[in-house]
Design a protein around this motif. Structure first.
Motif, PDB file in Angstrom:
ATOM      1  N   ARG A   2       0.714   4.154  -2.827  1.00 58.42           N
ATOM      2  CA  ARG A   2       0.497   5.566  -2.487  1.00 58.42           C
ATOM      3  C   ARG A   2       1.638   6.437  -3.034  1.00 58.42           C
ATOM      4  NH1 ARG A   2      -3.232   7.425   0.476  1.00 58.42           N
ATOM      5  NH2 ARG A   2      -2.035   9.145   1.333  1.00 58.42           N
ATOM      6  N   ASP A  10      -7.846   0.864  -8.522  1.00 63.66           N
ATOM      7  CA  ASP A  10      -7.391   1.796  -9.556  1.00 63.66           C
ATOM      8  C   ASP A  10      -5.994   1.437 -10.090  1.00 63.66           C
ATOM      9  OD1 ASP A  10      -9.712   3.234  -9.096  1.00 63.66           O
ATOM     10  OD2 ASP A  10      -8.727   4.611  -7.691  1.00 63.66           O
ATOM     11  N   ALA A  13      -4.372   5.672  -4.843  1.00 65.58           N
ATOM     12  CA  ALA A  13      -5.035   5.672  -3.541  1.00 65.58           C
ATOM     13  C   ALA A  13      -5.805   4.393  -3.270  1.00 65.58           C
ATOM     14  CB  ALA A  13      -5.980   6.866  -3.429  1.00 65.58           C
ATOM     15  N   ALA A  14      -6.344   3.779  -4.310  1.00 65.07           N
ATOM     16  CA  ALA A  14      -7.177   2.587  -4.123  1.00 65.07           C
ATOM     17  C   ALA A  14      -6.658   1.452  -5.001  1.00 65.07           C
ATOM     18  CB  ALA A  14      -8.628   2.897  -4.475  1.00 65.07           C
ATOM     19  N   GLU A  15      -6.574   0.269  -4.425  1.00 68.61           N
ATOM     20  CA  GLU A  15      -6.034  -0.895  -5.135  1.00 68.61           C
ATOM     21  C   GLU A  15      -6.783  -1.176  -6.435  1.00 68.61           C
ATOM     22  OE1 GLU A  15      -3.576  -4.720  -4.386  1.00 68.61           O
ATOM     23  OE2 GLU A  15      -4.154  -3.439  -2.744  1.00 68.61           O
ATOM     24  N   THR A  22       0.831  -1.209   0.000  1.00 71.67           N
ATOM     25  CA  THR A  22       0.000   0.000   0.000  1.00 71.67           C
ATOM     26  C   THR A  22       0.862   1.254   0.000  1.00 71.67           C
ATOM     27  OG1 THR A  22      -1.764  -1.183   1.134  1.00 71.67           O
ATOM     28  CG2 THR A  22      -1.838   1.227   1.242  1.00 71.67           C
ATOM     29  N   ASP A  23       1.974   1.243   0.749  1.00 72.84           N
ATOM     30  CA  ASP A  23       2.884   2.398   0.766  1.00 72.84           C
ATOM     31  C   ASP A  23       3.460   2.659  -0.625  1.00 72.84           C
ATOM     32  OD1 ASP A  23       2.581   2.771   3.556  1.00 72.84           O
ATOM     33  OD2 ASP A  23       4.227   1.356   3.971  1.00 72.84           O
ATOM     34  N   GLY A  78       1.065   7.325  -6.427  1.00 80.57           N
ATOM     35  CA  GLY A  78      -0.117   8.133  -6.663  1.00 80.57           C
ATOM     36  C   GLY A  78      -1.394   7.332  -6.804  1.00 80.57           C
ATOM     37  N   LEU A 138       0.887  10.467  -3.530  1.00 80.55           N
ATOM     38  CA  LEU A 138      -0.139  10.989  -2.628  1.00 80.55           C
ATOM     39  C   LEU A 138       0.541  11.437  -1.346  1.00 80.55           C
ATOM     40  CD1 LEU A 138      -2.794   8.176  -3.041  1.00 80.55           C
ATOM     41  CD2 LEU A 138      -2.800  10.417  -4.135  1.00 80.55           C
ATOM     42  N   ARG A 139       0.142  12.535  -0.840  1.00 86.69           N
ATOM     43  CA  ARG A 139       0.699  13.036   0.429  1.00 86.69           C
ATOM     44  C   ARG A 139      -0.277  12.694   1.535  1.00 86.69           C
ATOM     45  NH1 ARG A 139       5.509  13.078  -0.937  1.00 86.69           N
ATOM     46  NH2 ARG A 139       6.037  14.531  -2.565  1.00 86.69           N
ATOM     47  N   GLU A 140       0.273  12.347   2.680  1.00 87.59           N
ATOM     48  CA  GLU A 140      -0.589  12.072   3.823  1.00 87.59           C
ATOM     49  C   GLU A 140      -1.206  13.392   4.268  1.00 87.59           C
ATOM     50  OE1 GLU A 140       0.733   9.523   6.811  1.00 87.59           O
ATOM     51  OE2 GLU A 140       1.908   8.293   5.453  1.00 87.59           O
ATOM     52  N   GLU A 141      -2.462  13.296   4.651  1.00 88.84           N
ATOM     53  CA  GLU A 141      -3.175  14.484   5.091  1.00 88.84           C
ATOM     54  C   GLU A 141      -2.559  15.030   6.379  1.00 88.84           C
ATOM     55  OE1 GLU A 141      -5.593  15.898   3.286  1.00 88.84           O
ATOM     56  OE2 GLU A 141      -5.201  14.330   1.826  1.00 88.84           O
TER      57      GLU A 141
END
Length: 189
Positions: A157, A166, A162-164, A153-154, A160, A183-186
């Motif tokens: 991410r 995709d 977010a969902a497997e 998952t890391d 870029g 993707l940046r962590e919120e």
């Protein structure tokens, strides 16, 4: 003010980039990361101060052939990324070879693959992928350096994704030349 890493930290960051490149390239080929870790040791258990391992498996049987045909790129990506980390975005073949000489397991696997294919290994072949995916490799490498491990998952991410669900279409776009946008962590408000 940004602190400059020590020589020991630069060495460890190079190893983190090495393992991260294996992971990113494996995921691009359709593999699932089962384990990517960075191990730090002492002078008796690990004289170099750090090592790493990246284990992956194909996602499903339909991807087995794809992962196998990309194995030479997955293997070479580690030393290529380490050369990029230490020498910049245009490492020479000689600089890459020096890292393969240190990473004897990768060198041996490339020789085995080359023998099976009947052609010499070409580690530089993966350089465009490593450079295109450098922000993702750096993100996974940072996680390895700071936390010691990273998950499938890391890696997604960092690429870029977010969902497997995709992943297939986005990974295909990256393989075809699109640059991944990590993707940046919120940040908490």
């Amino acid at each position: 003010m940004t602190r400059v890493p020590t020589d020991g930290e630069r060495h460890q960051l190079g190893i983190a980039a090495h393992e991260a490149a294996h992971a990113v390239t494996a995921v691009l080929a359709g593999a699932r990361i089962s384990r990517v870790v960075m191990v730090r040791g002492g002078p008796r258990t690990n004289p170099g101060g750090a090592a790493g391992v990246c284990r992956y498996a194909r996602q499903d049987d339909s991807l087995a052939a794809v992962v196998e045909t990309q194995r030479h790129l997955i293997t070479a990506a580690g030393s290529v990324a380490e050369a990029v980390w230490h020498h910049g975005p245009r490492p020479t073949s000689r600089q890459i070879d020096r890292f393969l000489d240190v990473n004897t397991r990768d060198r041996a696997e490339l020789r085995t693959i080359a023998y099976a294919l009947g052609e010499p290994p070409r580690p530089r072949e993966v350089l465009p992928t490593v450079l295109r995916c450098w922000p993702a490799i750096a993100e996974v490498g940072r996680r390895l350096f700071t936390e010691g491990s990273a998950s499938h998952t890391d890696v997604l991410r960092a690429l870029g994704i977010a969902a497997e669900q995709d992943a297939p279409s986005l990974l295909a776009a990256i393989r075809n030349g699109q640059r991944p946008i990590p993707l940046r962590e919120e940040q908490p408000a």
